[in-house]
Design a protein around this motif. Structure first.
Motif, PDB file in Angstrom:
ATOM      1  N   ALA A   1       0.717  -1.324   0.019  1.00 60.49           N
ATOM      2  CA  ALA A   1      -0.066  -0.095  -0.156  1.00 60.49           C
ATOM      3  C   ALA A   1       0.988   1.081   0.004  1.00 60.49           C
ATOM      4  O   ALA A   1       0.422   2.275  -0.451  1.00 60.49           O
ATOM      5  N   ASP A   2       1.988   1.149   0.510  1.00 62.36           N
ATOM      6  CA  ASP A   2       2.873   2.604   0.667  1.00 62.36           C
ATOM      7  C   ASP A   2       4.293   2.054   0.148  1.00 62.36           C
ATOM      8  O   ASP A   2       4.917   1.668   1.036  1.00 62.36           O
ATOM      9  N   PHE A   3       4.603   2.071  -1.141  1.00 64.48           N
ATOM     10  CA  PHE A   3       5.717   1.828  -1.595  1.00 64.48           C
ATOM     11  C   PHE A   3       6.982   2.464  -0.956  1.00 64.48           C
ATOM     12  O   PHE A   3       7.970   1.854  -0.631  1.00 64.48           O
ATOM     13  N   ASP A   4       6.873   3.945  -0.773  1.00 64.37           N
ATOM     14  CA  ASP A   4       8.152   4.477  -0.213  1.00 64.37           C
ATOM     15  C   ASP A   4       8.443   4.021   1.156  1.00 64.37           C
ATOM     16  O   ASP A   4       9.727   3.774   1.517  1.00 64.37           O
ATOM     17  N   LEU A   5       7.480   3.922   1.963  1.00 71.31           N
ATOM     18  CA  LEU A   5       7.531   3.370   3.169  1.00 71.31           C
ATOM     19  C   LEU A   5       8.425   2.151   3.284  1.00 71.31           C
ATOM     20  O   LEU A   5       9.285   1.732   4.176  1.00 71.31           O
ATOM     21  N   GLY A   6       7.836   1.160   2.470  1.00 71.68           N
ATOM     22  CA  GLY A   6       8.264  -0.338   2.407  1.00 71.68           C
ATOM     23  C   GLY A   6       9.752  -0.359   1.881  1.00 71.68           C
ATOM     24  O   GLY A   6      10.823  -0.791   2.659  1.00 71.68           O
ATOM     25  N   MET A   7      10.156   0.513   1.203  1.00 72.04           N
ATOM     26  CA  MET A   7      11.483   0.454   0.431  1.00 72.04           C
ATOM     27  C   MET A   7      12.302   1.107   1.553  1.00 72.04           C
ATOM     28  O   MET A   7      13.563   1.024   1.633  1.00 72.04           O
ATOM     29  N   ARG A   8      12.172   2.148   2.272  1.00 74.40           N
ATOM     30  CA  ARG A   8      12.771   2.875   3.181  1.00 74.40           C
ATOM     31  C   ARG A   8      13.294   2.142   4.327  1.00 74.40           C
ATOM     32  O   ARG A   8      14.197   2.053   4.875  1.00 74.40           O
ATOM     33  N   ILE A   9      12.035   1.170   5.060  1.00 74.56           N
ATOM     34  CA  ILE A   9      12.583   0.551   6.244  1.00 74.56           C
ATOM     35  C   ILE A   9      12.925  -1.043   5.690  1.00 74.56           C
ATOM     36  O   ILE A   9      14.114  -1.439   6.221  1.00 74.56           O
ATOM     37  N   ASN A  10      12.244  -1.773   4.618  1.00 77.80           N
ATOM     38  CA  ASN A  10      12.718  -3.072   4.242  1.00 77.80           C
ATOM     39  C   ASN A  10      14.019  -2.804   3.467  1.00 77.80           C
ATOM     40  O   ASN A  10      14.847  -3.852   3.406  1.00 77.80           O
ATOM     41  N   LEU A  11      14.392  -1.838   2.715  1.00 80.26           N
ATOM     42  CA  LEU A  11      15.607  -1.820   1.916  1.00 80.26           C
ATOM     43  C   LEU A  11      16.801  -1.003   2.520  1.00 80.26           C
ATOM     44  O   LEU A  11      17.655  -1.372   2.951  1.00 80.26           O
ATOM     45  N   ASP A  12      16.295   0.524   2.581  1.00 80.28           N
ATOM     46  CA  ASP A  12      17.229   1.362   3.074  1.00 80.28           C
ATOM     47  C   ASP A  12      17.687   1.107   4.595  1.00 80.28           C
ATOM     48  O   ASP A  12      19.021   1.050   4.899  1.00 80.28           O
ATOM     49  N   ALA A  13      17.141   0.731   5.240  1.00 79.87           N
ATOM     50  CA  ALA A  13      17.169   0.550   6.733  1.00 79.87           C
ATOM     51  C   ALA A  13      18.337  -0.740   6.805  1.00 79.87           C
ATOM     52  O   ALA A  13      19.503  -0.662   7.507  1.00 79.87           O
ATOM     53  N   THR A  14      17.886  -1.756   6.142  1.00 83.00           N
ATOM     54  CA  THR A  14      19.110  -2.741   6.111  1.00 83.00           C
ATOM     55  C   THR A  14      20.166  -2.622   5.694  1.00 83.00           C
ATOM     56  O   THR A  14      21.328  -3.079   6.106  1.00 83.00           O
ATOM     57  N   ARG A  15      20.499  -1.705   4.538  1.00 85.23           N
ATOM     58  CA  ARG A  15      21.373  -1.349   4.145  1.00 85.23           C
ATOM     59  C   ARG A  15      22.419  -0.529   4.983  1.00 85.23           C
ATOM     60  O   ARG A  15      23.660  -0.600   5.275  1.00 85.23           O
ATOM     61  N   LEU A  16      21.630   0.337   5.786  1.00 83.17           N
ATOM     62  CA  LEU A  16      22.305   1.062   6.777  1.00 83.17           C
ATOM     63  C   LEU A  16      22.907   0.356   7.911  1.00 83.17           C
ATOM     64  O   LEU A  16      24.071   0.488   8.380  1.00 83.17           O
ATOM     65  N   LEU A  17      22.046  -0.745   8.327  1.00 82.87           N
ATOM     66  CA  LEU A  17      22.538  -1.690   9.304  1.00 82.87           C
ATOM     67  C   LEU A  17      23.879  -2.463   8.870  1.00 82.87           C
ATOM     68  O   LEU A  17      24.743  -2.616   9.499  1.00 82.87           O
ATOM     69  N   LEU A  18      23.716  -2.754   7.608  1.00 85.10           N
ATOM     70  CA  LEU A  18      25.024  -3.711   7.115  1.00 85.10           C
ATOM     71  C   LEU A  18      26.266  -2.763   6.869  1.00 85.10           C
ATOM     72  O   LEU A  18      27.360  -3.244   7.250  1.00 85.10           O
ATOM     73  N   GLU A  19      25.955  -1.552   6.708  1.00 86.71           N
ATOM     74  CA  GLU A  19      26.991  -0.567   6.364  1.00 86.71           C
ATOM     75  C   GLU A  19      27.661  -0.231   7.808  1.00 86.71           C
ATOM     76  O   GLU A  19      28.996   0.106   7.914  1.00 86.71           O
ATOM     77  N   ALA A  20      26.845  -0.174   8.739  1.00 80.84           N
ATOM     78  CA  ALA A  20      27.525   0.138  10.100  1.00 80.84           C
ATOM     79  C   ALA A  20      28.208  -0.982  10.602  1.00 80.84           C
ATOM     80  O   ALA A  20      29.336  -0.976  11.208  1.00 80.84           O
ATOM     81  N   CYS A  21      27.845  -2.252  10.455  1.00 85.17           N
ATOM     82  CA  CYS A  21      28.529  -3.399  10.861  1.00 85.17           C
ATOM     83  C   CYS A  21      29.762  -3.546  10.075  1.00 85.17           C
ATOM     84  O   CYS A  21      30.919  -3.705  10.637  1.00 85.17           O
ATOM     85  N   ARG A  22      29.567  -3.250   8.802  1.00 90.35           N
ATOM     86  CA  ARG A  22      31.144  -2.985   7.777  1.00 90.35           C
ATOM     87  C   ARG A  22      32.053  -2.060   8.463  1.00 90.35           C
ATOM     88  O   ARG A  22      33.206  -2.286   8.579  1.00 90.35           O
ATOM     89  N   ALA A  23      31.518  -1.051   9.257  1.00 93.67           N
ATOM     90  CA  ALA A  23      32.211   0.150   9.433  1.00 93.67           C
ATOM     91  C   ALA A  23      33.048  -0.444  10.650  1.00 93.67           C
ATOM     92  O   ALA A  23      34.180   0.388  10.996  1.00 93.67           O
ATOM     93  N   GLN A  24      32.314  -1.160  11.453  1.00 96.66           N
ATOM     94  CA  GLN A  24      33.013  -1.425  12.630  1.00 96.66           C
ATOM     95  C   GLN A  24      34.256  -2.759  12.545  1.00 96.66           C
ATOM     96  O   GLN A  24      35.120  -2.415  13.218  1.00 96.66           O
ATOM     97  N   GLY A  25      34.298  -3.058  11.413  1.00 95.94           N
ATOM     98  CA  GLY A  25      35.543  -4.070  10.905  1.00 95.94           C
ATOM     99  C   GLY A  25      35.642  -5.314  11.841  1.00 95.94           C
ATOM    100  O   GLY A  25      36.530  -5.911  11.772  1.00 95.94           O
ATOM    101  N   ASN A  26      34.300  -5.635  12.600  1.00 96.06           N
ATOM    102  CA  ASN A  26      34.802  -6.967  13.658  1.00 96.06           C
ATOM    103  C   ASN A  26      34.071  -7.940  12.926  1.00 96.06           C
ATOM    104  O   ASN A  26      33.648  -8.952  13.777  1.00 96.06           O
ATOM    105  N   ARG A  27      33.405  -7.965  11.904  1.00 95.75           N
ATOM    106  CA  ARG A  27      32.534  -8.902  11.114  1.00 95.75           C
ATOM    107  C   ARG A  27      31.454  -9.623  12.321  1.00 95.75           C
ATOM    108  O   ARG A  27      31.524 -10.792  12.507  1.00 95.75           O
ATOM    109  N   PRO A  28      30.459  -8.753  12.701  1.00 97.78           N
ATOM    110  CA  PRO A  28      29.391  -9.350  13.583  1.00 97.78           C
ATOM    111  C   PRO A  28      28.510 -10.167  12.767  1.00 97.78           C
ATOM    112  O   PRO A  28      28.529 -10.264  11.640  1.00 97.78           O
TER     113      PRO A  28
END
Lengths: 326, 326
Positions: free
Chosen positions: A92-119
């Motif tokens: 029903a809300d394409f932008d909201l889905g993309m924001r949370i289901n895609l963008d947020a996942t990417r942000l989390l992955l990038e934050a993990c990568r930035a730590q460098g300790n392979r969580p």
């Protein structure tokens, strides 16, 4: 070890948190048993901290880059990324889905990568990544052809978790969950909400609407089974996963008619009479595109278990939720 | 009708532009033949405008949201999105690959959606979306398991083009190109660069390095065939594509040894002697994970054609490029 659970105020997040604190330890990406001394539950509403000093509840938007960077510090050893906009709402809300289901996942992955300790990074995916013409039993090697925005966003998340793992940025694992039934609480905007509602509401003396035909087949897992799978999925050694970090979890394949029969055994004729059959073409189209059974032999070999049958699923709901259990 | 080509200064972009202007018309998403009165070529370097007033060359970064919004105006009827960071470079620079191969694709799709006129959107994908354990002949229903960053980014782009089409935001089509051989010009950072180099350099009296074993099999398409495929892929009516907008294009399946035999027939022993065999494990790993043949029957049925054989591919290079042809 610091553990972060997104969607931590949700019912799976809350149960998972309690279970992790109960056992007190998790295996880190170097295969060492580590004491969990901090557990952050992030969600859009406050999570219950059960009065446990190890838990911190963070209220915020996981698509906010600053918040995510703050969440994922160098002490984070594991992330359970459960937060998502559910299928009906993402449609029903394409932008909201993309924001949370895609963008947020990417942000989390990038934050993990930035730590460098392979969580470790546990990502929950769904039957919704499949769609279109499917073989009778979906195999690991069956192509993804999602026919909903939610399914597309989950499929992209799967690709990213696999890629970040391949590059050594995280120790990821994708758990493709069957539809969870019986969820406690209220109906939600998932297209599959009825798969819990037609059992839960009648057992609670309330009316439920069933938007699909009785012959519709579903692939289901109990909340109990889901928590077991999240923990076991986390514990598997990364090496055991080989070239693919994605696992199709075991479920039970039942028709809606068979679900109603199980309801009859658990709650009698009165319970069954509380189901109102009211077709909804959108829900039927989305749910009808999902696989009704898939080959879960890889997950089974890695020690992930489903439920015995749908009666066991209903029993788990009665024991854990209906009787005011945990 | 305004047509936009990203990567418009690249050799495929330039040839495609010339061909479009030659024919002067394209079919729009409503299946009407439309006159092409504007053609924008966007790239990081200036494109040749061939002295044609219809062409405008735009130099810029397609991951820049403001530029993309400016590019895709309401008069845009078709986008050919060819720009990409090639496989070797995307593997070496993860952030750059994600920025151009993923973020820019999303910006373009969003700009098309914002116009609300459902433009045609041709996205070029690649053999690199496949990987891991593959059947001898890859089918449309074979799961994607990319083992390179480039492959992951292309696979995500495919999902997005399909999803934006399903939602009616664009009239998209994904053309999975075989490896293009023989590319004119200089070697590039694609892992498959040698697939052109070992023919092109020897025919030009220069030395070429072959980083893979002679038994390595490739799935190839000539530049001529690629241009034909881009145009035909654009012209197909959206309805004819059904549930999947993705097409595996026809190619020729040849081993590197067979390519060398074709070189011998075209350029003699002297040409073959100019190949230096120097194994490169990274290139061998990336290229070795790609399918050597896939089932292209769907594309063939829709009127997309490959080359007759590898000798025809070499001949096309000699005619179009070596002899100073266009």
């Amino acid at each position: 070890m610091h553990v972060v659970i997104t969607g931590g105020a949700g019912f799976l997040g809350q149960r998972l948190a309690r279970k992790i604190l109960e056992q007190g330890v998790l295996t880190d990406s170097a295969n060492r048993l580590s004491t969990v001394d901090r557990l952050t539950l992030v969600d859009v509403v406050p999570a219950n901290d059960f009065g446990d000093a190890r838990i911190k509840s963070v209220v915020g938007d996981i698509a906010d880059a600053a918040l995510v960077r703050e969440l994922i510090g160098a002490d984070v050893g594991s992330v359970f990324h459960l937060a998502a906009i559910v299928s009906g709402q993402a449609e029903a809300d394409f932008d909201l889905g993309m924001r949370i289901n895609l963008d947020a996942t990417r942000l989390l992955l990038e934050a993990c990568r930035a730590q460098g300790n392979r969580p470790k990074f546990v990502f929950t995916s769904s039957v919704a990544v499949y769609g279109g013409a499917l073989p009778e039993v979906v195999q690991d090697a069956t192509a993804l052809n999602p026919r909903s925005s939610y399914g597309v966003e989950k499929a992209i998340g799967e690709l990213l978790v696999n890629e970040y793992s391949r590059r050594g940025y995280i120790d990821g694992r994708v758990l493709r969950l069957p539809t969870i039934s019986v969820r406690p609480g209220k109906p939600n905007k998932a297209a599959s909400s009825f798969a819990s509602g037609i059992i839960r509401e009648p057992l609670n003396g309330e009316e439920a609407v069933c938007p699909v035909a009785p012959e519709t087949r579903l692939w289901l897992l109990s909340p109990r089974g889901a928590i077991r799978a999240l923990l076991r999925g986390h514990e598997i050694a990364g090496d055991a996963l080989g070239d693919s970090r994605t696992l199709n979890l075991p479920g039970v394949s039942v028709s809606v008619a068979e679900m109603v029969e199980a309801l009859r055994r658990a709650g009698g004729e009165d319970a069954v009479a509380r189901i109102r059959w009211e077709a909804d073409a959108t829900v039927a189209r989305i749910v009808g595109g999902w696989p009704a059974v898939w080959d879960a032999s890889r997950a089974l070999a890695l020690g992930l278990e489903g439920d015995a049958d749908f009666d066991a699923v209903v029993r788990a709901y009665v024991e854990d939720d209906l009787r005011g259990g945990r």
